[in-house]
Structure formats: C-alpha cells, structure tokens
Design a protein around this motif. Sequence first.
Motif, PDB file in Angstrom:
ATOM      1  N   CYS A 240       5.583  -8.127  14.044  1.00 49.12           N
ATOM      2  CA  CYS A 240       5.429  -9.171  13.038  1.00 49.12           C
ATOM      3  C   CYS A 240       6.485 -10.240  13.272  1.00 49.12           C
ATOM      4  CB  CYS A 240       5.531  -8.616  11.620  1.00 49.12           C
ATOM      5  SG  CYS A 240       7.177  -8.023  11.187  1.00 49.12           S
ATOM      6  N   PHE A 241       6.271 -11.401  12.665  1.00 52.87           N
ATOM      7  CA  PHE A 241       7.144 -12.560  12.858  1.00 52.87           C
ATOM      8  C   PHE A 241       7.477 -13.128  11.478  1.00 52.87           C
ATOM      9  CE2 PHE A 241       8.169 -16.967  13.834  1.00 52.87           C
ATOM     10  CZ  PHE A 241       8.964 -16.832  14.956  1.00 52.87           C
ATOM     11  N   PRO A 242       8.635 -12.795  10.920  1.00 46.57           N
ATOM     12  CA  PRO A 242       8.992 -13.302   9.587  1.00 46.57           C
ATOM     13  C   PRO A 242       9.315 -14.796   9.642  1.00 46.57           C
ATOM     14  CG  PRO A 242      10.290 -11.358  10.192  1.00 46.57           C
ATOM     15  CD  PRO A 242       9.633 -11.844  11.427  1.00 46.57           C
ATOM     16  N   ARG A 243       8.769 -15.540   8.674  1.00 48.30           N
ATOM     17  CA  ARG A 243       9.003 -16.980   8.629  1.00 48.30           C
ATOM     18  C   ARG A 243       9.890 -17.406   7.466  1.00 48.30           C
ATOM     19  NH1 ARG A 243       3.342 -19.937   8.653  1.00 48.30           N
ATOM     20  NH2 ARG A 243       3.121 -18.609   6.798  1.00 48.30           N
ATOM     21  N   ARG A 244      10.104 -16.534   6.496  1.00 42.14           N
ATOM     22  CA  ARG A 244      10.885 -16.923   5.324  1.00 42.14           C
ATOM     23  C   ARG A 244      11.800 -15.772   4.914  1.00 42.14           C
ATOM     24  NH1 ARG A 244      10.420 -16.650  -0.248  1.00 42.14           N
ATOM     25  NH2 ARG A 244       8.488 -15.461  -0.053  1.00 42.14           N
ATOM     26  N   ARG A 245      12.993 -16.127   4.524  1.00 45.09           N
ATOM     27  CA  ARG A 245      13.936 -15.118   4.050  1.00 45.09           C
ATOM     28  C   ARG A 245      13.519 -14.604   2.674  1.00 45.09           C
ATOM     29  NH1 ARG A 245      19.503 -18.260   4.315  1.00 45.09           N
ATOM     30  NH2 ARG A 245      18.149 -19.818   3.339  1.00 45.09           N
ATOM     31  N   GLY A 246      14.012 -13.430   2.340  1.00 44.01           N
ATOM     32  CA  GLY A 246      13.722 -12.863   1.030  1.00 44.01           C
ATOM     33  C   GLY A 246      13.207 -11.441   1.136  1.00 44.01           C
ATOM     34  N   SER A 247      12.688 -10.934   0.018  1.00 45.10           N
ATOM     35  CA  SER A 247      12.178  -9.568  -0.075  1.00 45.10           C
ATOM     36  C   SER A 247      10.651  -9.609  -0.150  1.00 45.10           C
ATOM     37  CB  SER A 247      12.756  -8.869  -1.301  1.00 45.10           C
ATOM     38  OG  SER A 247      12.243  -7.565  -1.427  1.00 45.10           O
ATOM     39  N   HIS A 248       9.992  -8.790   0.679  1.00 50.65           N
ATOM     40  CA  HIS A 248       8.543  -8.723   0.736  1.00 50.65           C
ATOM     41  C   HIS A 248       8.120  -7.254   0.639  1.00 50.65           C
ATOM     42  CE1 HIS A 248       8.743 -12.875   2.285  1.00 50.65           C
ATOM     43  NE2 HIS A 248       9.750 -12.411   3.014  1.00 50.65           N
ATOM     44  N   GLY A 249       6.921  -7.027   0.107  1.00 50.60           N
ATOM     45  CA  GLY A 249       6.424  -5.665  -0.064  1.00 50.60           C
ATOM     46  C   GLY A 249       5.110  -5.442   0.662  1.00 50.60           C
ATOM     47  N   VAL A 250       4.904  -4.211   1.134  1.00 53.31           N
ATOM     48  CA  VAL A 250       3.646  -3.787   1.763  1.00 53.31           C
ATOM     49  C   VAL A 250       3.116  -2.618   0.947  1.00 53.31           C
ATOM     50  CG1 VAL A 250       2.537  -2.940   3.846  1.00 53.31           C
ATOM     51  CG2 VAL A 250       4.449  -4.534   4.022  1.00 53.31           C
ATOM     52  N   GLY A 251       1.920  -2.774   0.374  1.00 51.11           N
ATOM     53  CA  GLY A 251       1.403  -1.775  -0.548  1.00 51.11           C
ATOM     54  C   GLY A 251       0.635  -0.644   0.088  1.00 51.11           C
ATOM     55  N   GLU A 252      -0.033  -0.879   1.240  1.00 48.03           N
ATOM     56  CA  GLU A 252      -0.881   0.144   1.850  1.00 48.03           C
ATOM     57  C   GLU A 252      -0.803   0.077   3.367  1.00 48.03           C
ATOM     58  OE1 GLU A 252      -4.586   0.907  -1.241  1.00 48.03           O
ATOM     59  OE2 GLU A 252      -4.783  -0.652   0.292  1.00 48.03           O
ATOM     60  N   VAL A 253      -1.034   1.224   3.986  1.00 44.73           N
ATOM     61  CA  VAL A 253      -1.194   1.328   5.434  1.00 44.73           C
ATOM     62  C   VAL A 253      -2.620   1.810   5.692  1.00 44.73           C
ATOM     63  CG1 VAL A 253      -0.358   2.350   7.566  1.00 44.73           C
ATOM     64  CG2 VAL A 253       1.246   1.905   5.704  1.00 44.73           C
ATOM     65  N   HIS A 254      -3.431   1.010   6.345  1.00 41.86           N
ATOM     66  CA  HIS A 254      -4.828   1.345   6.607  1.00 41.86           C
ATOM     67  C   HIS A 254      -4.951   2.086   7.941  1.00 41.86           C
ATOM     68  CE1 HIS A 254      -6.297  -1.284   3.321  1.00 41.86           C
ATOM     69  NE2 HIS A 254      -5.220  -1.997   3.612  1.00 41.86           N
ATOM     70  N   TRP A 255      -5.874   3.030   8.008  1.00 44.34           N
ATOM     71  CA  TRP A 255      -6.044   3.827   9.223  1.00 44.34           C
ATOM     72  C   TRP A 255      -7.520   4.152   9.435  1.00 44.34           C
ATOM     73  CZ3 TRP A 255      -8.317   8.258   7.608  1.00 44.34           C
ATOM     74  CH2 TRP A 255      -8.020   8.721   6.328  1.00 44.34           C
ATOM     75  N   GLU A 256      -7.829   4.519  10.669  1.00 44.61           N
ATOM     76  CA  GLU A 256      -9.185   4.946  11.047  1.00 44.61           C
ATOM     77  C   GLU A 256      -9.087   6.061  12.072  1.00 44.61           C
ATOM     78  OE1 GLU A 256     -12.155   1.953  12.110  1.00 44.61           O
ATOM     79  OE2 GLU A 256     -12.740   3.227  13.802  1.00 44.61           O
TER      80      GLU A 256
END
Length: 226
Positions: free
Chosen positions: A124-140
Amino acid sequence: MKAVPRNGLVVLAAMPVIPAAATPFTPAAAPLALAAALLAATVALIDLLVSLGLRERVRATLPELVRLFRNREQELPITVTTGPAGPRRVRVGLVLPPDLLSTGDDTEIRLAPGQEAGVAGWSCFPRRRGSHGVGEVHWEIPSRMGLWGLRGATSSACEIRVYPNLSEERRGAAALFLNRGMFGLHRHRQVGRGKEFERLREYFPGDSYDEIHWKATARRGAPITK
C-alpha cells in the motif's frame, strides 16, 4: 459466505454440451445428454456441500497496530490460518481507506503440506498522515474439487498509523536553508563596499567623508573612496 463458479465448473458444465452439439440430434441421444447434464450438476453440488466446512477453518487477520510512513510504499502483514486439514491455497484482499492506495487487487498464500498458517504482504502507499482503520480481511478458497470458490471475510480491528516521511522533511529543510540564511532573508553576495573584498577609486567632489578609505589614502597620498 459466497460461492462463485471457477474454471473447473465451466469445463464440467461444457462436457455434456460439446459432444451433443458435434453430433446430429436424434431422439435416442436426448436421454444421454440429459443424464450427462444431471451428472455434472450432481458432481458440482456434491463438491459444494462437502466443501462448506472448509470455510470454518479459514481465518485471515491483520496486526492490531501497523506503523507506516507517508508517500512510501510499504506492506501490511496478513496472517492466514487454515489448520492442519484446511485448504492449501488462500486468496486474500483488503478494502483500504482512500488515503491508503492499494497497489494490487489480491494476493495468494500457498501453504505447504502440514503447514497451518502463512503470512502475505499487502502493498500500500499512504498519502496522508493520521490514523486509519481496516474493518475486514476478505478471502477466497477453492472447493475440494476446485469447481467453486468459497468467499468470506474475517473481522479486523487493525489501526494503521501513518507518520511523516522524515526523508522528505529532511530534503525540504536542506533546500530551504541552502538558499536562505534566515527566514524571510535571502543570502546574496555583497557588491560594492564590503569588508573582505573592497572596490576603491579616486575621490570625486561630492563623495561623503565617511566613504573615504583612510588607509588607502595614506598609502597613495591622494584621497581614495570606497
């Protein structure tokens, strides 16, 4: 949980159709074509039913806290656990916030026989400082016979903290102080009356007395101004 057809199911469904299309139609061939179609549907249904238990063994997680730097491509570690008798191939994907650009659509983890867990890196390539959240990890995962793709998602409480890129800040500060001695003041070479390199000429009527270079005047025996 969702089940999507894979290439194997398409091939299985086409097996009774291709021979029927290649031979002239006769009343005697109709029952055979119907029986072949029912057999293919039965095999696909059995494969789906016996594979439903596999989804209970899959778990894809992210760390609770990940630290990244702005404007620098980095990886998020995704840990996939399938157990000793679980699937050996798992495709994973993330839906990131808009300020975290993904460089791919999905990635695949291949586990060796007897291996219960594996780790994949999600770029991934972060473009903005701060705190971010990821709610789910999808799989198959593939079904037992590979006819279906079983999809699911694992809840995640991952917090991604994006910090300033110190290398960028350092380059910007270096460029700033290279051209400026102080904030708001430009550094230029002094031309004219200076302390180290001085330009002298003969005295002209109207020159101020504070412009007279007294040492040069004494050496030359004539008025010299700066």
